[in-house]
Design a protein around this motif. Sequence first.
Motif, short mmCIF file in Angstrom:
data_model
loop_
_atom_site.label_atom_id
_atom_site.label_comp_id
_atom_site.label_asym_id
_atom_site.label_seq_id
_atom_site.Cartn_x
_atom_site.Cartn_y
_atom_site.Cartn_z
N PHE A 30 0.79 -1.24 0.00
CA PHE A 30 0.00 0.00 0.00
C PHE A 30 0.82 1.28 0.00
CE2 PHE A 30 -1.94 -3.26 2.72
CZ PHE A 30 -3.11 -3.51 2.03
N ILE A 31 0.24 2.32 -0.62
CA ILE A 31 0.71 3.68 -0.37
C ILE A 31 -0.48 4.43 0.27
CG2 ILE A 31 1.64 5.83 -1.35
CD1 ILE A 31 2.81 4.25 -3.66
N GLY A 32 -0.22 5.06 1.40
CA GLY A 32 -1.28 5.82 2.07
C GLY A 32 -1.22 7.26 1.61
N ALA A 33 -2.36 7.79 1.13
CA ALA A 33 -2.39 9.18 0.65
C ALA A 33 -3.26 10.01 1.60
CB ALA A 33 -2.95 9.24 -0.76
N PHE A 34 -2.73 11.17 2.02
CA PHE A 34 -3.48 12.09 2.88
C PHE A 34 -3.87 13.29 2.05
CE2 PHE A 34 -0.84 9.42 5.46
CZ PHE A 34 -1.64 9.10 6.55
N VAL A 35 -5.18 13.47 1.88
CA VAL A 35 -5.69 14.52 0.99
C VAL A 35 -5.48 15.88 1.64
CG1 VAL A 35 -7.73 15.37 -0.22
CG2 VAL A 35 -7.39 12.90 0.08
N ASN A 36 -5.03 16.86 0.83
CA ASN A 36 -4.72 18.19 1.37
C ASN A 36 -5.95 19.02 1.71
OD1 ASN A 36 -2.00 17.84 1.40
ND2 ASN A 36 -1.65 18.71 -0.63
N LYS A 37 -7.02 18.88 0.90
CA LYS A 37 -8.17 19.75 1.22
C LYS A 37 -9.17 19.00 2.09
CE LYS A 37 -9.80 19.58 -3.57
NZ LYS A 37 -10.33 20.38 -4.66
N PRO A 38 -9.98 19.75 2.87
CA PRO A 38 -10.95 19.06 3.73
C PRO A 38 -12.03 18.41 2.87
CG PRO A 38 -11.19 21.46 3.87
CD PRO A 38 -10.03 21.21 2.96
N ILE A 39 -12.20 17.12 3.04
CA ILE A 39 -13.22 16.43 2.24
C ILE A 39 -14.09 15.58 3.17
CG2 ILE A 39 -12.01 16.29 0.02
CD1 ILE A 39 -11.12 13.47 0.85
N LYS A 40 -15.25 15.21 2.65
CA LYS A 40 -16.13 14.27 3.37
C LYS A 40 -16.01 12.94 2.64
CE LYS A 40 -18.35 16.64 6.58
NZ LYS A 40 -17.06 16.93 7.21
N MET A 41 -15.69 11.89 3.39
CA MET A 41 -15.42 10.60 2.77
C MET A 41 -16.62 10.07 1.96
SD MET A 41 -13.32 8.22 1.98
CE MET A 41 -11.80 8.66 2.79
#
Length: 362
Positions: free
Chosen positions: A294-305
Amino acid sequence: MEKMIALTRGVPPTQSFATEKLQACVQTALKDYPEKILQYAKAAGFPPLREWVAERYKVDAGRVIIGTGSLCVLDHVLRSFPMGSLTVAIEEPTYDRTVTQLKRAQAKLIPCPIKKDGLDFTPLKEALARGEKLDFFYVVSDFQNPTGSLMPLTKREELVRLAREHGFRIIEDLPYRQLRYSGEPIPSCWEMAPDITLLMTSFSKLIAPGLRVGLMILPEELVAQTLKIAEDTYINSSYVDQAIVYEFCKRGWLEEQLDDLRKLYGHRRNVMAEAMAEELTGLCEWTVPDGGFFIGAFVNKPIKMDELLKLGKENGLQLTDGRGFYMQGGDQFVRLPFCALEDDEIKEGIKRLAKVLREYPG
Ligand SMILES: Cc1ncc(COP(=O)(O)O)c(C=O)c1O
């Protein structure tokens, strides 16, 4: 619509199974010693495989328990303590199925966040300072599911030191340790402190998950109580499956298989890393792992899953709900498995993710 791309489960692809070799293993086992594997047997596992594992890890075979997947052996360990009696620290995010088991055992959980420089022990230290008594710290220190992260050596040393100082044990889950594609191995907690660490590992990712053969190496004092639960649960897990694994390992085929898997997955890791650098720079943060799935990605903008999952589907992309790996939050987290997809699917999947994130309102 275009074919849906599933950037979801981290499973080995069909092409990775050494089917012909496994057929030979089945034949030998059933021809040469059917009476040893077709009968009810001892819960600890097929003795020759326990011996093989013991030799590899340089421990007494009496400490090796082989079961129906490593997760099942962990469940036996947890059930061998009174319900609701355990306090367990975990990484956050962490492997969701272990959390499910811990919750089922009504364990009190202390999540410690994984930060850029590794695991942050602050919540654990605060709990210890309040006088809480910790039983276990569960870690996936090599190429973690879900982030792909590798726990730095200094953090491993700190964990071992804290465990010794405060009298808790470490459960170290290492199904990906041998799937390293670059860099040099660093000592596991188990290697540093085998007397207080429960090592958990598995043949699922190395041979085939369908065999359901995984294991734990336990501190001596936990063996009897764990075996009692295993025996009362299933008498024994399948010796036929364990004999197949034993024959495979005995012939040296595991090493060949590992070479093949490292080539296959190392290539896919590179393809995903390149695609992410091209498409996701500025949209997410991530670290390219030296191994695992796996590569874990952390999204920069606030999002709702929920919104992200919906937009993903509309754009032909299935994503895993990042919140499943967190006790709280997780909306910003996307687990990206590179193991089971072809190059084109990886590139197209990442392209679609970038489109969804770019177009996400706000
Ligand atoms: C961290 C971790 N532990 C345990 C397992 C399950 O292993 P097994 O198939 O041996 O039960 C997985 C499977 O995805 C995993 O990622």
